[in-house]
Design a protein around this motif. Structure first.
Motif, PDB file in Angstrom:
ATOM      1  N   ARG A 153       0.866  -1.238   0.044  1.00 16.01           N
ATOM      2  CA  ARG A 153       0.129   0.038  -0.046  1.00 16.01           C
ATOM      3  C   ARG A 153       0.939   1.183  -0.095  1.00 16.01           C
ATOM      4  O   ARG A 153       1.730   1.608   0.785  1.00 16.01           O
ATOM      5  CB  ARG A 153      -1.009   0.148   1.216  1.00 16.01           C
ATOM      6  CG  ARG A 153      -2.331  -0.576   0.927  1.00 16.01           C
ATOM      7  CD  ARG A 153      -3.228  -0.513   2.004  1.00 16.01           C
ATOM      8  NE  ARG A 153      -3.081  -2.101   2.536  1.00 16.01           N
ATOM      9  CZ  ARG A 153      -3.859  -2.273   3.633  1.00 16.01           C
ATOM     10  NH1 ARG A 153      -4.632  -1.386   4.263  1.00 16.01           N
ATOM     11  NH2 ARG A 153      -3.756  -3.725   4.026  1.00 16.01           N
ATOM     12  N   GLN A 154       0.778   1.997  -1.208  1.00 18.92           N
ATOM     13  CA  GLN A 154       1.400   3.186  -1.109  1.00 18.92           C
ATOM     14  C   GLN A 154       1.232   4.501  -0.700  1.00 18.92           C
ATOM     15  O   GLN A 154       1.533   5.276  -0.028  1.00 18.92           O
ATOM     16  CB  GLN A 154       1.909   3.364  -2.576  1.00 18.92           C
ATOM     17  CG  GLN A 154       2.710   2.228  -3.218  1.00 18.92           C
ATOM     18  CD  GLN A 154       3.160   2.705  -4.819  1.00 18.92           C
ATOM     19  OE1 GLN A 154       2.374   3.294  -5.631  1.00 18.92           O
ATOM     20  NE2 GLN A 154       4.216   2.036  -5.311  1.00 18.92           N
ATOM     21  N   ALA A 155      -0.291   4.511  -0.925  1.00 19.38           N
ATOM     22  CA  ALA A 155      -0.867   5.828  -0.900  1.00 19.38           C
ATOM     23  C   ALA A 155      -1.422   5.866   0.694  1.00 19.38           C
ATOM     24  O   ALA A 155      -0.885   6.629   1.401  1.00 19.38           O
ATOM     25  CB  ALA A 155      -2.221   5.884  -1.619  1.00 19.38           C
ATOM     26  N   ARG A 206      -2.839   6.543   4.318  1.00 25.82           N
ATOM     27  CA  ARG A 206      -3.499   7.598   4.721  1.00 25.82           C
ATOM     28  C   ARG A 206      -2.243   8.503   5.081  1.00 25.82           C
ATOM     29  O   ARG A 206      -2.173   9.757   5.935  1.00 25.82           O
ATOM     30  CB  ARG A 206      -4.156   7.449   6.060  1.00 25.82           C
ATOM     31  CG  ARG A 206      -5.294   6.756   5.662  1.00 25.82           C
ATOM     32  CD  ARG A 206      -5.850   5.745   6.845  1.00 25.82           C
ATOM     33  NE  ARG A 206      -4.720   4.614   6.713  1.00 25.82           N
ATOM     34  CZ  ARG A 206      -4.870   3.665   7.587  1.00 25.82           C
ATOM     35  NH1 ARG A 206      -5.828   3.604   8.523  1.00 25.82           N
ATOM     36  NH2 ARG A 206      -4.170   2.616   7.443  1.00 25.82           N
ATOM     37  N   TYR A 253      -3.823  12.479  -0.404  1.00 25.02           N
ATOM     38  CA  TYR A 253      -4.753  11.322  -0.251  1.00 25.02           C
ATOM     39  C   TYR A 253      -5.762  11.542   0.474  1.00 25.02           C
ATOM     40  O   TYR A 253      -7.035  11.705   0.341  1.00 25.02           O
ATOM     41  CB  TYR A 253      -4.015  10.276   0.056  1.00 25.02           C
ATOM     42  CG  TYR A 253      -4.862   9.074   0.265  1.00 25.02           C
ATOM     43  CD1 TYR A 253      -5.219   8.283  -0.730  1.00 25.02           C
ATOM     44  CD2 TYR A 253      -5.363   8.612   1.646  1.00 25.02           C
ATOM     45  CE1 TYR A 253      -6.269   7.115  -0.432  1.00 25.02           C
ATOM     46  CE2 TYR A 253      -6.425   7.647   1.821  1.00 25.02           C
ATOM     47  CZ  TYR A 253      -6.799   6.876   0.948  1.00 25.02           C
ATOM     48  OH  TYR A 253      -7.735   5.617   1.102  1.00 25.02           O
ATOM     49  N   ARG A 269     -10.065  11.884   0.167  1.00 25.58           N
ATOM     50  CA  ARG A 269     -10.953  10.900   1.076  1.00 25.58           C
ATOM     51  C   ARG A 269     -11.897  11.855   1.966  1.00 25.58           C
ATOM     52  O   ARG A 269     -12.970  11.359   2.382  1.00 25.58           O
ATOM     53  CB  ARG A 269      -9.899  10.047   2.196  1.00 25.58           C
ATOM     54  CG  ARG A 269      -9.373   8.865   1.776  1.00 25.58           C
ATOM     55  CD  ARG A 269     -10.725   7.915   1.516  1.00 25.58           C
ATOM     56  NE  ARG A 269     -10.498   7.364   2.800  1.00 25.58           N
ATOM     57  CZ  ARG A 269     -11.496   7.099   3.518  1.00 25.58           C
ATOM     58  NH1 ARG A 269     -12.790   7.492   3.322  1.00 25.58           N
ATOM     59  NH2 ARG A 269     -11.672   6.415   4.530  1.00 25.58           N
ATOM     60  N   VAL A 314      -1.697   0.213  -8.645  1.00 20.80           N
ATOM     61  CA  VAL A 314      -3.261   0.631  -8.820  1.00 20.80           C
ATOM     62  C   VAL A 314      -3.954   0.775  -7.550  1.00 20.80           C
ATOM     63  O   VAL A 314      -3.683  -0.257  -6.736  1.00 20.80           O
ATOM     64  CB  VAL A 314      -4.075   0.007  -9.937  1.00 20.80           C
ATOM     65  CG1 VAL A 314      -4.131  -1.508  -9.461  1.00 20.80           C
ATOM     66  CG2 VAL A 314      -5.374   0.947 -10.252  1.00 20.80           C
ATOM     67  N   PHE A 315      -4.522   1.899  -7.121  1.00 20.73           N
ATOM     68  CA  PHE A 315      -5.462   2.056  -6.087  1.00 20.73           C
ATOM     69  C   PHE A 315      -6.598   1.199  -6.255  1.00 20.73           C
ATOM     70  O   PHE A 315      -7.684   1.432  -7.157  1.00 20.73           O
ATOM     71  CB  PHE A 315      -5.783   3.450  -5.759  1.00 20.73           C
ATOM     72  CG  PHE A 315      -6.892   3.542  -4.674  1.00 20.73           C
ATOM     73  CD1 PHE A 315      -6.349   3.759  -3.521  1.00 20.73           C
ATOM     74  CD2 PHE A 315      -8.101   3.732  -5.026  1.00 20.73           C
ATOM     75  CE1 PHE A 315      -7.414   3.730  -2.204  1.00 20.73           C
ATOM     76  CE2 PHE A 315      -9.244   3.682  -4.043  1.00 20.73           C
ATOM     77  CZ  PHE A 315      -8.853   3.907  -2.587  1.00 20.73           C
ATOM     78  N   SER A 316      -6.679   0.199  -5.483  1.00 19.21           N
ATOM     79  CA  SER A 316      -8.044  -0.821  -5.356  1.00 19.21           C
ATOM     80  C   SER A 316      -7.851  -1.483  -4.113  1.00 19.21           C
ATOM     81  O   SER A 316      -7.205  -1.034  -3.186  1.00 19.21           O
ATOM     82  CB  SER A 316      -7.613  -1.790  -6.709  1.00 19.21           C
ATOM     83  OG  SER A 316      -9.025  -2.465  -6.802  1.00 19.21           O
ATOM     84  N   ASP A 317      -8.633  -2.742  -3.962  1.00 14.26           N
ATOM     85  CA  ASP A 317      -8.465  -3.631  -2.792  1.00 14.26           C
ATOM     86  C   ASP A 317      -8.653  -4.983  -3.120  1.00 14.26           C
ATOM     87  O   ASP A 317      -9.488  -5.464  -4.056  1.00 14.26           O
ATOM     88  CB  ASP A 317      -9.531  -3.004  -1.782  1.00 14.26           C
ATOM     89  CG  ASP A 317      -8.993  -3.291  -0.195  1.00 14.26           C
ATOM     90  OD1 ASP A 317      -8.613  -2.548   0.387  1.00 14.26           O
ATOM     91  OD2 ASP A 317      -9.388  -4.309   0.221  1.00 14.26           O
ATOM     92  N   PRO A 365     -12.609  -1.855   5.230  1.00 15.68           N
ATOM     93  CA  PRO A 365     -13.581  -2.322   4.929  1.00 15.68           C
ATOM     94  C   PRO A 365     -14.179  -3.585   5.446  1.00 15.68           C
ATOM     95  O   PRO A 365     -13.477  -4.511   5.978  1.00 15.68           O
ATOM     96  CB  PRO A 365     -13.216  -2.787   3.393  1.00 15.68           C
ATOM     97  CG  PRO A 365     -11.618  -2.857   3.597  1.00 15.68           C
ATOM     98  CD  PRO A 365     -11.200  -2.069   4.918  1.00 15.68           C
ATOM     99  N   TYR A 386     -11.317 -13.316   4.871  1.00 17.80           N
ATOM    100  CA  TYR A 386     -11.939 -12.005   5.178  1.00 17.80           C
ATOM    101  C   TYR A 386     -13.600 -12.541   5.011  1.00 17.80           C
ATOM    102  O   TYR A 386     -14.435 -12.146   5.785  1.00 17.80           O
ATOM    103  CB  TYR A 386     -11.644 -11.020   4.086  1.00 17.80           C
ATOM    104  CG  TYR A 386     -10.524 -10.201   4.615  1.00 17.80           C
ATOM    105  CD1 TYR A 386     -10.746  -9.239   5.557  1.00 17.80           C
ATOM    106  CD2 TYR A 386      -9.481 -10.262   4.089  1.00 17.80           C
ATOM    107  CE1 TYR A 386      -9.625  -8.559   5.958  1.00 17.80           C
ATOM    108  CE2 TYR A 386      -8.371  -9.647   4.438  1.00 17.80           C
ATOM    109  CZ  TYR A 386      -8.511  -8.654   5.170  1.00 17.80           C
ATOM    110  OH  TYR A 386      -7.343  -8.004   5.886  1.00 17.80           O
ATOM    111  N   SER A 414      -1.402 -12.206   2.445  1.00 16.30           N
ATOM    112  CA  SER A 414      -0.875 -11.344   3.626  1.00 16.30           C
ATOM    113  C   SER A 414      -1.371 -12.015   4.877  1.00 16.30           C
ATOM    114  O   SER A 414      -0.307 -12.177   5.669  1.00 16.30           O
ATOM    115  CB  SER A 414      -1.657  -9.872   3.816  1.00 16.30           C
ATOM    116  OG  SER A 414      -1.533  -9.248   2.575  1.00 16.30           O
ATOM    117  N   HIS A 471       5.854  -4.396   4.593  1.00 21.67           N
ATOM    118  CA  HIS A 471       4.435  -4.431   4.378  1.00 21.67           C
ATOM    119  C   HIS A 471       4.027  -2.913   3.955  1.00 21.67           C
ATOM    120  O   HIS A 471       5.200  -1.989   3.652  1.00 21.67           O
ATOM    121  CB  HIS A 471       3.796  -4.720   5.820  1.00 21.67           C
ATOM    122  CG  HIS A 471       2.714  -5.107   5.789  1.00 21.67           C
ATOM    123  ND1 HIS A 471       1.756  -5.581   6.883  1.00 21.67           N
ATOM    124  CD2 HIS A 471       1.454  -5.221   4.729  1.00 21.67           C
ATOM    125  CE1 HIS A 471       0.541  -5.874   6.758  1.00 21.67           C
ATOM    126  NE2 HIS A 471       0.533  -5.916   5.000  1.00 21.67           N
TER     127      HIS A 471
END
Ligand code: CP3
Length: 336
Positions: free
Chosen positions: A2-4, A6, A11, A15, A48-51, A71, A128, A191, A303
């Motif tokens: 995860r780059q972006a 919080r 960003y 948000r 890419v920003f996604s999940d 989420p 999950y 993960s 991570h």
């Protein structure tokens, strides 16, 4: 990774105006948020920003973002019927926003950086869906599911296996669509895979990843497998057939090196959060020295970037890595 997250004010500014779910499904926002870390730090790759929970969401599970938590599904998978009722996804129809964003990102980045697509591993995503493990540092819930298999009725085991197989097929079409949209490599996030023992991993996670990797092989696009607590699973990781193993910070690179496989990792993201920029440079340089002359090494964190990480520390990490491409480490120069 995860780059972006919080960590970036730009960003957080977006948000404040848009919900996470809205951001996940709006091409312009995906493109903007994916590019933010790259604009600032010029890493060699843009993820890419996604999940990873997009697949179960599009298979029909109701997903909400709970502020301060992450989420969450409104209702977990509990019965065979729940598994049966999950729909197959058609990426062009169910997640056009992601594919549009990837095509746009490809245009904007051109060949100035690698574009990474990703998905969760069937095991991690199933964790999950079955137990709602989110933000569980001990990864206990993942262990509980597998632990209960020993006493579980055979049909419970079968149901979970049907779910894993379903997820495997969805992951294949999903990643193939991302590849068609122009990504240079795909990362599979397992993960929570590290909560399994090596023996459990061979049953509950590795075979499904193997199937995904084999299905993607003909595309020629490299695959990267990430497991956070990966120390006891290195052989299993290699045996999935992935091109790169991406390891958490608890795994000594010295151990990973023995596997003669391309490696990604693994600076502890807590160092970036807590240390001074000078200390970050030093620890990063130590990591690079350790991997010097190793063919196929991708410098990265172990991570994702933690919220509240000082931006100058992210910059110190990236600069140290980039400088290493052009300058030989001090010790080598002196020894000449
Ligand atoms: O930084 C990026 O935009 C890269 C894209 C990315 C996200 N999630 C966006 C995101 C990636 C690669 C992921 C993967 C992901 N998502 C994983 C696997 C990687 C890992 O960290 O182990 C997992 C387990 C998830 C599920 C998930 N998504 C959780 C548990 C959370 C909440 C906790 C947290 O760290 O934020 C998320 C939220 C999430 N996904 C955020 C981002 C940028 C933070 C959202 C926010 O608070 O605004």
């Amino acid at each position: 990774m995860r780059q972006a997250g919080r960590a970036l004010p730009e960003y957080r500014a977006i948000r404040e105006k848009h919900g996470f779910m809205e951001m996940l499904s709006t091409p312009e926002l995906i493109v903007e948020v994916s590019l933010q870390p790259w604009r600032r730090f010029k890493m060699d790759a843009v993820i890419v920003f996604s999940d990873i929970l997009l697949i179960p969401w599009k298979m029909g599970m109701d997903l909400k973002f709970i502020e301060g938590q992450g989420p969450k599904f409104s209702k977990l998978i509990e019965t065979e019927k729940d598994v049966e009722s999950l729909q197959s996804i058609t990426p062009e129809k169910d997640c056009p926003f992601l594919l549009t964003a990837l095509r746009q990102l490809r245009k904007e980045i051109r060949n100035n950086a690698a574009l990474l697509g990703f998905a969760g591993s069937p095991w991690t995503v199933a964790s999950y869906m079955l137990s709602g493990v989110i933000l569980s540092p001990e990864l206990v819930e993942g262990r509980r599911i597998s632990g209960s298999f020993a006493d579980a009725q055979d049909d419970t085991v079968d149901t979970v296996k049907i779910l894993l197989e379903k997820l495997t097929q969805q992951t294949i079409v999903y990643l193939k669509a991302q590849i068609e949209a122009g990504v240079d490599a795909v990362q599979i996030f397992d993960s929570w895979g590290g909560s399994l023992s090596a023996e459990e991993y061979a049953v509950w996670s590795a075979p499904y990843i193997k199937e995904v990797v084999a299905a993607l092989k003909p595309t020629g696009v490299p695959t990267i497998l990430y497991i956070k607590d990966s120390r006891h699973l290195l052989d299993q990781m290699v045996s999935t057939g992935v091109d790169v193993i991406s390891v958490g910070w608890e795994t000594p690179l010295e151990l990973a090196r023995k596997k003669r496989c391309a490696i990604q990792g693994n600076l502890d993201p807590h160092i970036l959060m807590q240390a001074t920029p000078d200390e970050v440079r030093e620890k990063t340089q130590n990591m690079l020295n350790e991997m010097k002359n190793y063919p196929g090494y991708i410098a990265n964190l172990g991570h994702g970037v933690l919220p509240k990480t000082p931006l100058e520390n992210i910059a110190a990490f990236v600069e140290t890595v980039k400088r290493c491409h052009c300058e030989e480490p001090q010790a080598t120069k002196q020894s000449k």
